[in-house]
Design a protein around this motif. Structure first.
Motif, short mmCIF file in Angstrom:
data_model
loop_
_atom_site.label_atom_id
_atom_site.label_comp_id
_atom_site.label_asym_id
_atom_site.label_seq_id
_atom_site.Cartn_x
_atom_site.Cartn_y
_atom_site.Cartn_z
N ILE A 11 0.93 -1.28 0.18
CA ILE A 11 -0.02 0.30 -0.31
C ILE A 11 1.11 1.41 0.18
O ILE A 11 0.48 2.34 -0.22
N VAL A 12 1.70 1.24 0.55
CA VAL A 12 2.81 2.27 0.74
C VAL A 12 3.40 2.29 -0.86
O VAL A 12 3.68 3.53 -1.00
N LEU A 13 4.34 2.00 -1.23
CA LEU A 13 4.48 0.93 -2.51
C LEU A 13 3.45 2.46 -3.79
O LEU A 13 3.40 3.01 -4.11
N ALA A 14 2.26 1.49 -3.77
CA ALA A 14 1.02 2.44 -4.33
C ALA A 14 0.56 3.94 -4.07
O ALA A 14 1.06 4.86 -5.00
N ALA B 12 1.01 -2.79 -10.63
CA ALA B 12 2.60 -1.82 -11.79
C ALA B 12 1.29 -2.38 -13.06
O ALA B 12 0.90 -1.75 -13.96
N LEU B 13 0.36 -3.49 -12.52
CA LEU B 13 -0.57 -3.45 -13.84
C LEU B 13 -1.42 -2.62 -14.30
O LEU B 13 -1.79 -1.70 -15.57
N ILE B 14 -1.98 -2.32 -12.89
CA ILE B 14 -3.41 -0.95 -13.07
C ILE B 14 -2.29 0.53 -13.45
O ILE B 14 -3.28 1.10 -14.70
N LEU B 15 -1.24 0.20 -13.39
CA LEU B 15 -0.10 1.35 -13.71
C LEU B 15 0.07 1.85 -14.94
O LEU B 15 -0.41 3.01 -16.05
N ALA B 16 0.08 1.02 -15.72
CA ALA B 16 0.37 0.78 -17.16
C ALA B 16 -1.67 0.68 -17.73
O ALA B 16 -0.94 1.39 -18.50
N ALA B 50 3.14 7.24 -14.77
CA ALA B 50 2.56 6.01 -14.36
C ALA B 50 3.67 4.77 -15.01
O ALA B 50 3.47 3.43 -14.25
N GLY B 51 3.86 4.91 -16.38
CA GLY B 51 4.12 3.95 -17.36
C GLY B 51 5.80 4.00 -16.12
O GLY B 51 6.43 3.21 -16.91
N ILE B 52 6.90 5.35 -15.89
CA ILE B 52 7.88 5.23 -15.70
C ILE B 52 7.22 4.02 -13.99
O ILE B 52 8.33 3.37 -13.94
N PHE B 55 7.92 0.28 -13.98
CA PHE B 55 9.03 -0.55 -14.25
C PHE B 55 9.26 -0.19 -12.50
O PHE B 55 9.71 -1.14 -11.84
N PHE B 56 9.69 0.64 -11.23
CA PHE B 56 9.79 0.35 -9.88
C PHE B 56 8.16 -0.61 -9.74
O PHE B 56 8.77 -1.49 -8.44
N GLY B 57 7.08 -0.82 -10.38
CA GLY B 57 6.67 -1.79 -9.44
C GLY B 57 6.75 -2.87 -9.41
O GLY B 57 6.43 -4.12 -8.78
N VAL B 58 7.05 -2.93 -11.25
CA VAL B 58 7.19 -4.32 -11.25
C VAL B 58 9.10 -5.30 -10.43
O VAL B 58 9.35 -6.09 -10.29
#
Lengths: 93, 673
Positions: A11-14, B12-16, B50-52, B55-58
């Motif tokens: 959640i923090v990450l999001a 990451a999926l939501i951001l993409a 969001a695209g950037i 990368f951090f999400g994955v």
């Protein structure tokens, strides 16, 4: 099996991501369609490069005189047409 | 940590998806000049951001899966299936791509990484990058849906209670426990995935009717870097197959190998033919379709191998994701066709081919041959599927099909490698042909006659015939390349007074693209010389006791004993052999057979002695249960090292072509006047 630490970290990450995405700022790069003039200027650079290559290959002995003269004339004619159009567009601007 | 990984993937999926939907909407609003509450350009920038962050999400999910692997957390099913406690650091790293879920995750992470670079370099051309970013986001959404909902790497091990400790995992596939397997898959994936970027730029440029060829210049670095990665990946794959699989060869026309080489061929065609578009503004539609084809072939390759359509000796991770890839492929194809149909008038050209004997034509022939190679390989790979559908019988096309089809194609390519640079743009006169072709022609015939005098009989055997033409053509192409360097260097030598080698260096620095390309061509020639060596391969298999001899001219192999070794991961048995030549010991060789403890699987490790002329390749195939004697198979493979050196030269040359050229000030000023 959901581990709470993982959930909180996620959640923090999001939240950090959302802050970065929607952080209010007025400076952002605007989108712009390339103009015909810009395109012609790019093409001119390419033609100059083609001329340079042709000159160099001639000096290297790859082409007989008549081939070189014919090719150079074609490239120069193309460049002349291009420069004329660039002039017209610049004058209009 | 599994929860954190799963949430990271979902984020990451939501951001993409945001990048795709909102970014796409913003581009549409900008085109239509809509006035919204928030400026569309600002909206597009949030999509880019969001695209950037995708990368951090994955990357967070990657961190989580590696955390679990290195902590030996077998409560996660993927870790249980593909790792074990005794596995060393590097193999634990490699266990990520040992299975379907991990492979897809690596794919998604590399895609996100490329996307990150694309999005932070958007100022090169904001609008074009915005289009490319949205198209890339669409591809990212597909892969992230796949790993979040279909092939999830963080699933718990079935039947495990919280806190329950599992003794050990099933371990890494023994075939993957070789140093090259730590590098080969990421390189290959960097290649496959990387083609998404030129694809996104090409489709974006077509959608926005981008004027001019600058998008090609922007994508050129992407295409070349990606191509280098794929080349390194293919090279390492070949070397791994040679060093580990124990069948004495490096290329078996396996579907996975074919899947890697098809997009490589199409991409090679692309970065040759874009030169015609850059130089002369021609072949615009052709180039757009070449890059579409390259990307589509990457997806087809994955569909064929990962989707289980065709079986492969090293498709380690097959599952039912084939349907997903088929749907994705359909969407990609439809998007390409519809966009091209709507925008094809934007790709009209003012120039046309003026002669069949010109550099443009040689590039076009090169393209047609490369595509023919790609299509014939695709047919060969798909043949089991086609034959099953048509005659209800699975027929596999093996080596002989590829030999008959690909060898002439390869020789035609080698021929054009030499011919292309010698021809002039637009049209080449007879006088010019005579001037430029005389030295390569002499080299061809001198080599051809010398080979016959040396003992080659090209009319006796098809393999010998191909090898004879191959060696002769190789000599001609080498002379053509050297003459290009010499003539260019000579101009600089006359102008500057520098010696010829310094002039050759200066020449290369002034036009890295062209002369780096020639070096890459030289590497291709070396690879072809190596390929021709297979016509003279020899092998022998024999049961040998201590003191027994095996003859494989010019060597005699003598068994001197056997030994054993073991570590935490596997137990090994070695056969010790002395290799004699002319009655004297020249070196020893120790083929190995391993038994992996975690999986209980055996693995042969060939022992190879390489020279510039040939490789002695010895395999310990096991012990005959009836006689108790070791079975040794030995191969004498000529010119294999030329293949490896050739690949290194190709990579070096292509890398050189990426370095910006040094422009002599005087020449630029002269031309501008």
């Amino acid at each position: 099996m959901i581990d709470q630490t993982g959930l909180i970290l996620g959640i923090v990450l999001a939240v950090v991501f959302l802050a970065y995405i929607f952080w209010p700022e007025n400076v952002f790069a605007a989108q712009r369609q390339k103009t015909r003039l810009e395109y012609l200027e790019e093409r001119r650079e390419q033609l100059y490069e083609n001329l340079r290559d042709l000159n160099f290959e001639f000096k290297a002995g790859k082409y007989p005189d008549e081939d070189f003269a014919a090719q150079r004339a074609q490239l120069e004619e193309e460049a002349a047409r291009l420069l004329a159009e660039i002039d017209i567009l610049r004058n209009r601007a | 940590m599994a929860t954190f990984g799963a949430i990271s993937l979902l984020v990451a999926l939501i951001l993409a998806a945001y990048n795709l939907v909102v970014g796409g909407f913003a581009l549409f609003a900008i085109e239509r000049k809509w006035q919204l509450g928030i400026p569309p350009a600002r909206l597009a920038d949030t999509a880019r951001r969001a695209g950037i962050t995708t990368f951090f999400g994955v990357s967070a999910a990657m961190f989580a899966i590696y955390w679990l692997i290195f902590k030996d957390d077998f409560s996660v099913y993927y870790v249980l299936q593909h790792s074990n406690r005794a596995l060393g650091f590097w193999y634990k790293l490699a266990s990520l791509w040992a299975g379907q879920e991990g492979s897809l995750m690596l794919w998604a992470w590399l895609l996100a990484f490329y996307g990150f670079i694309l999005r932070i370099t958007h100022k090169a051309d904001v609008k074009l990058h915005a289009y490319a970013g949205v198209i890339l986001a669409a591809v990212q959404v597909f892969f992230l849906i796949l790993i979040t909902f279909v092939s999830h790497p963080f699933l718990p091990t079935p039947g495990i209670e919280p806190g329950q400790v599992i003794a050990d995992g099933n371990g890494l596939n023994p075939l993957l426990q070789y140093w090259e397997m730590v590098i080969h898959p990421p390189m290959l994936y960097l290649g496959y995935v990387g083609f998404t970027i030129p694809f996104a730029f090409a489709l974006g440029a077509l959608m926005m009717r981008y004027p001019g060829e600058k998008w090609i210049k922007i994508t050129r670095v992407w295409t070349l870097v990606t191509w280098i990665f794929l080349t390194v990946g293919i090279f390492l794959g070949m070397h791994w197959a040679y060093a580990v699989l124990g069948w004495g060869g490096y290329w078996g026309w396996d579907p996975v190998e074919n899947a890697s080489v098809m997009p490589w061929l199409a991409a090679t065609a692309f970065f040759h033919s874009v030169m015609i578009q850059e130089k002369r503004g021609m072949l615009k539609s052709w180039n757009v379709w070449l890059i579409f084809t390259t990307f589509i072939l990457s997806i087809i390759g994955t569909l064929l191998t990962r989707g289980g359509l065709v079986s492969s000796v090293h498709a380690f991770a097959q599952s039912a994701i084939g349907y997903w890839f088929a749907v994705f492929l359909g969407i990609v194809l439809l998007t390409c066709i519809v966009t091209y149909f709507l925008q094809h008038n934007h790709l009209r050209t003012d120039h046309h081919f003026e002669s069949m004997v010109s550099r443009e034509s040689s590039f076009l022939f090169n393209n047609l041959i490369l595509l023919a190679a790609s299509i014939t390989i695709l047919i060969g790979t798909l043949y089991p599927v086609i034959s099953e559908a048509v005659v209800k019988q699975k027929v596999t096309l093996a080596g002989p099909y590829y030999k008959i089809v690909e060898l002439p194609i390869g020789l035609a390519l080698l021929f054009l490698t030499g011919v292309g640079p010698l021809l002039a743009w637009r049209s080449t006169s007879l006088k010019s042909i005579r001037r430029n072709f005389i030295a390569p022609l002499i080299a061809y015939w001198v080599t051809a006659i010398a080979l016959i005098i040396w003992g080659m009989r090209p009319l006796n055997d098809l393999s010998d015939c191909f090898a004879w033409v191959d060696f002769s053509l190789a000599a001609a192409v080498i002379v053509a390349i050297i003459s290009e360097f010499y003539r260019g260097a000579n101009v600089i030598h006359k102008q500057s007074g520098k010696d010829i080698f310094s002039s050759a260096y200066e020449l290369t620095a002034r036009n890295t693209r062209r002369y780096g390309g020639y070096i890459a061509h030289l590497g291709i020639v070396l690879v072809f010389i190596g390929f021709a060596g297979t016509a003279f391969n020899k092998n022998i298999e024999q049961e040998l006791n201590v003191g027994d001899k095996l003859e494989l001219a010019p060597y005699t192999l003598v068994v001197t004993g056997a030994t054993q070794d073991s570590n935490d991961n596997y137990d090994s048995e070695f056969v010790l052999l002395d290799v004699m030549k002319d009655g004297k010991k020249v070196f020893d060789i120790t083929p190995e057979k391993r038994l992996y403890r975690a999986s209980g699987e055996p693995q042969t490790m060939p022992s190879i002695h390489s020279t510039a002329l040939w490789d002695l390749y010895v395999v310990f195939e096991g012990v005959n249960p009836d006689t108790g004697q070791p079975i040794i198979k030995a191969f004498l493979n000529p010119l294999v090292s030329w293949v490896w050196i050739g690949f290194l030269v190709v990579i070096l040359g292509t890398g050189l072509a990426l370095i910006p050229s040094r422009k002599p000030q005087a020449a630029a000023v002269r031309s501008a006047q």
